[in-house]
Design a protein around this motif. Sequence first.
Motif, PDB file in Angstrom:
ATOM      1  N   ASP A  78       0.813  -1.215   0.000  1.00  0.00           N
ATOM      2  CA  ASP A  78       0.000   0.000   0.000  1.00  0.00           C
ATOM      3  C   ASP A  78       0.850   1.270   0.000  1.00  0.00           C
ATOM      4  N   ASP A  79       2.169   1.107   0.133  1.00  0.00           N
ATOM      5  CA  ASP A  79       3.064   2.264   0.197  1.00  0.00           C
ATOM      6  C   ASP A  79       3.886   2.440  -1.068  1.00  0.00           C
ATOM      7  N   VAL A  80       3.729   1.548  -2.033  1.00  0.00           N
ATOM      8  CA  VAL A  80       4.510   1.640  -3.270  1.00  0.00           C
ATOM      9  C   VAL A  80       3.568   1.614  -4.469  1.00  0.00           C
ATOM     10  N   ILE A  81       4.097   2.029  -5.600  1.00  0.00           N
ATOM     11  CA  ILE A  81       3.382   1.910  -6.868  1.00  0.00           C
ATOM     12  C   ILE A  81       4.111   0.875  -7.712  1.00  0.00           C
ATOM     13  N   PHE A  82       3.347  -0.014  -8.340  1.00  0.00           N
ATOM     14  CA  PHE A  82       3.927  -1.072  -9.154  1.00  0.00           C
ATOM     15  C   PHE A  82       3.794  -0.730 -10.635  1.00  0.00           C
ATOM     16  N   VAL A  83       4.923  -0.575 -11.299  1.00  0.00           N
ATOM     17  CA  VAL A  83       4.962  -0.445 -12.756  1.00  0.00           C
ATOM     18  C   VAL A  83       5.367  -1.820 -13.275  1.00  0.00           C
ATOM     19  N   ALA A  84       4.401  -2.540 -13.822  1.00  0.00           N
ATOM     20  CA  ALA A  84       4.638  -3.928 -14.233  1.00  0.00           C
ATOM     21  C   ALA A  84       4.703  -4.051 -15.750  1.00  0.00           C
ATOM     22  N   GLU A  85       5.184  -5.217 -16.201  1.00  0.00           N
ATOM     23  CA  GLU A  85       5.246  -5.526 -17.637  1.00  0.00           C
ATOM     24  C   GLU A  85       5.951  -4.415 -18.421  1.00  0.00           C
ATOM     25  N   ASN A  86       7.063  -3.925 -17.857  1.00  0.00           N
ATOM     26  CA  ASN A  86       7.883  -2.889 -18.509  1.00  0.00           C
ATOM     27  C   ASN A  86       7.128  -1.583 -18.769  1.00  0.00           C
ATOM     28  N   GLY A  87       6.109  -1.327 -17.957  1.00  0.00           N
ATOM     29  CA  GLY A  87       5.384  -0.067 -18.088  1.00  0.00           C
ATOM     30  C   GLY A  87       4.042  -0.179 -18.761  1.00  0.00           C
ATOM     31  N   ALA A  88       3.654  -1.378 -19.163  1.00  0.00           N
ATOM     32  CA  ALA A  88       2.379  -1.546 -19.859  1.00  0.00           C
ATOM     33  C   ALA A  88       1.185  -1.395 -18.922  1.00  0.00           C
ATOM     34  N   ILE A  89       1.402  -1.644 -17.628  1.00  0.00           N
ATOM     35  CA  ILE A  89       0.295  -1.564 -16.679  1.00  0.00           C
ATOM     36  C   ILE A  89       0.829  -1.080 -15.331  1.00  0.00           C
ATOM     37  N   VAL A  90       0.067  -0.213 -14.674  1.00  0.00           N
ATOM     38  CA  VAL A  90       0.479   0.391 -13.401  1.00  0.00           C
ATOM     39  C   VAL A  90      -0.613   0.146 -12.372  1.00  0.00           C
ATOM     40  N   PHE A  91      -0.208  -0.327 -11.191  1.00  0.00           N
ATOM     41  CA  PHE A  91      -1.144  -0.598 -10.095  1.00  0.00           C
ATOM     42  C   PHE A  91      -0.772   0.227  -8.868  1.00  0.00           C
ATOM     43  N   GLU A  92      -1.772   0.728  -8.184  1.00  0.00           N
ATOM     44  CA  GLU A  92      -1.591   1.330  -6.870  1.00  0.00           C
ATOM     45  C   GLU A  92      -2.728   0.861  -5.967  1.00  0.00           C
ATOM     46  N   LYS A  93      -2.353   0.263  -4.834  1.00  0.00           N
ATOM     47  CA  LYS A  93      -3.334  -0.248  -3.870  1.00  0.00           C
ATOM     48  C   LYS A  93      -4.357  -1.174  -4.540  1.00  0.00           C
ATOM     49  N   GLY A  94      -3.857  -2.015  -5.442  1.00  0.00           N
ATOM     50  CA  GLY A  94      -4.696  -3.009  -6.086  1.00  0.00           C
ATOM     51  C   GLY A  94      -5.537  -2.516  -7.239  1.00  0.00           C
ATOM     52  N   GLU A  95      -5.476  -1.235  -7.544  1.00  0.00           N
ATOM     53  CA  GLU A  95      -6.267  -0.652  -8.632  1.00  0.00           C
ATOM     54  C   GLU A  95      -5.369  -0.324  -9.822  1.00  0.00           C
ATOM     55  N   ILE A  96      -5.913  -0.515 -11.029  1.00  0.00           N
ATOM     56  CA  ILE A  96      -5.163  -0.180 -12.242  1.00  0.00           C
ATOM     57  C   ILE A  96      -5.215   1.331 -12.470  1.00  0.00           C
ATOM     58  N   LEU A  97      -4.031   1.955 -12.505  1.00  0.00           N
ATOM     59  CA  LEU A  97      -3.946   3.383 -12.805  1.00  0.00           C
ATOM     60  C   LEU A  97      -3.792   3.639 -14.300  1.00  0.00           C
ATOM     61  N   TYR A  98      -3.210   2.662 -14.981  1.00  0.00           N
ATOM     62  CA  TYR A  98      -2.850   2.854 -16.391  1.00  0.00           C
ATOM     63  C   TYR A  98      -2.707   1.482 -17.034  1.00  0.00           C
ATOM     64  N   CYS A  99      -3.238   1.319 -18.244  1.00  0.00           N
ATOM     65  CA  CYS A  99      -3.141   0.046 -18.959  1.00  0.00           C
ATOM     66  C   CYS A  99      -3.045   0.332 -20.452  1.00  0.00           C
ATOM     67  N   ASN A 100      -2.005  -0.193 -21.085  1.00  0.00           N
ATOM     68  CA  ASN A 100      -1.760   0.015 -22.503  1.00  0.00           C
ATOM     69  C   ASN A 100      -1.915  -1.332 -23.217  1.00  0.00           C
ATOM     70  N   LYS A 101      -3.107  -1.594 -23.714  1.00  0.00           N
ATOM     71  CA  LYS A 101      -3.479  -2.893 -24.273  1.00  0.00           C
ATOM     72  C   LYS A 101      -3.010  -3.051 -25.723  1.00  0.00           C
ATOM     73  N   ILE A 102      -2.522  -4.260 -26.046  1.00  0.00           N
ATOM     74  CA  ILE A 102      -2.163  -4.595 -27.422  1.00  0.00           C
ATOM     75  C   ILE A 102      -3.424  -5.026 -28.159  1.00  0.00           C
ATOM     76  N   SER A 103      -3.576  -4.593 -29.396  1.00  0.00           N
ATOM     77  CA  SER A 103      -4.759  -4.982 -30.166  1.00  0.00           C
ATOM     78  C   SER A 103      -4.715  -6.477 -30.466  1.00  0.00           C
ATOM     79  N   ARG A 104      -5.876  -7.050 -30.648  1.00  0.00           N
ATOM     80  CA  ARG A 104      -5.981  -8.473 -30.974  1.00  0.00           C
ATOM     81  C   ARG A 104      -5.204  -8.788 -32.248  1.00  0.00           C
ATOM     82  N   GLU A 105      -5.321  -7.934 -33.249  1.00  0.00           N
ATOM     83  CA  GLU A 105      -4.648  -8.169 -34.531  1.00  0.00           C
ATOM     84  C   GLU A 105      -3.135  -8.230 -34.364  1.00  0.00           C
ATOM     85  N   ASP A 106      -2.599  -7.376 -33.512  1.00  0.00           N
ATOM     86  CA  ASP A 106      -1.154  -7.371 -33.309  1.00  0.00           C
ATOM     87  C   ASP A 106      -0.680  -8.584 -32.531  1.00  0.00           C
ATOM     88  N   VAL A 107      -1.470  -9.041 -31.559  1.00  0.00           N
ATOM     89  CA  VAL A 107      -1.111 -10.267 -30.842  1.00  0.00           C
ATOM     90  C   VAL A 107      -1.095 -11.450 -31.801  1.00  0.00           C
TER      91      VAL A 107
END
Length: 280
Positions: A78-107
């Motif tokens: 609860d005292d840190v912010i998690f920047v996961a997956e090299n910056g693709a998704i950010v969590f604070e206190k269990g909530e997503i602050l930021y999410c950069n989704k890859i399109s289905r076509e690109d996957v």
Amino acid sequence: MATEKLKKDEINKRDLEHINLNDIKLIATDMDGTLLDSEKNLPPDFLNWVNTHKDIKTVLASGRQYFTLKNMFHSVEDDVIFVAENGAIVFEKGEILYCNKISREDVVRCLELLDGKPGIALILCGAKSAYMKHGSDLVEENGHMYYAKLQFVEDLYECLDMDDMVKIAVFVEEQKAEPVWKGLPELGENLLAVLSGDSWIDIANKSVSKGEAIEVIQKRLNITRQQSMAFGDYLNDYDLLCQCEESYAMENAHPKLKKIAKHITDSNDEQGVMKVLNRF
């Protein structure tokens, strides 16, 4: 060697004398090769440092999965912010602050290019979990090491209806990630492949980086680049260091990262991050 070590310590000490440590409001550190030693252990005093410096926002910026980071830092989550997956998704206190989704076509394009190639294993990294096929003991050991929430599937294409994918992790056997990375075919106009270790390549949207995620956090907390400090060791930390004025490359860092870092500190096995933080 002793003379070179002394000279490096003297340079770092002089550099720190020009930093007003009271001005630092955010500290971001990479995990593997940076904060963690070669045995994947945390410095023994790091968690205590976080607890006693709550006026400074600690950001853990990693190519690892959020759920893996959460398990590692459950006592201070609860005292840190998690920047996961090299910056693709950010969590604070269990909530997503930021999410950069890859399109289905690109996957799908990446799966067509890389799925089933010899010496390569793919992990689809989603907001809810990670997904991979069964493989060798080495492949599965590395999958479990970095992905606490990991599902094994028969067909990776089926996962596209189950989750929002933010990264495709490519594990390359025999530590040959760099030559495979250099030989990757064109992935399309939206994607970028980043070398994140001697065995790992991370594919995500071009707009994804640890630096971009840190900028989102800085704006949210009204913290400037000049009030930010960062530590890293590999090329996936390049933008992270560029986004923080007081940037540190580890002694064991990739040569290209050392060139752009403002400072060099001791290696991860010499607890270089803590040697800087303990001067606060």
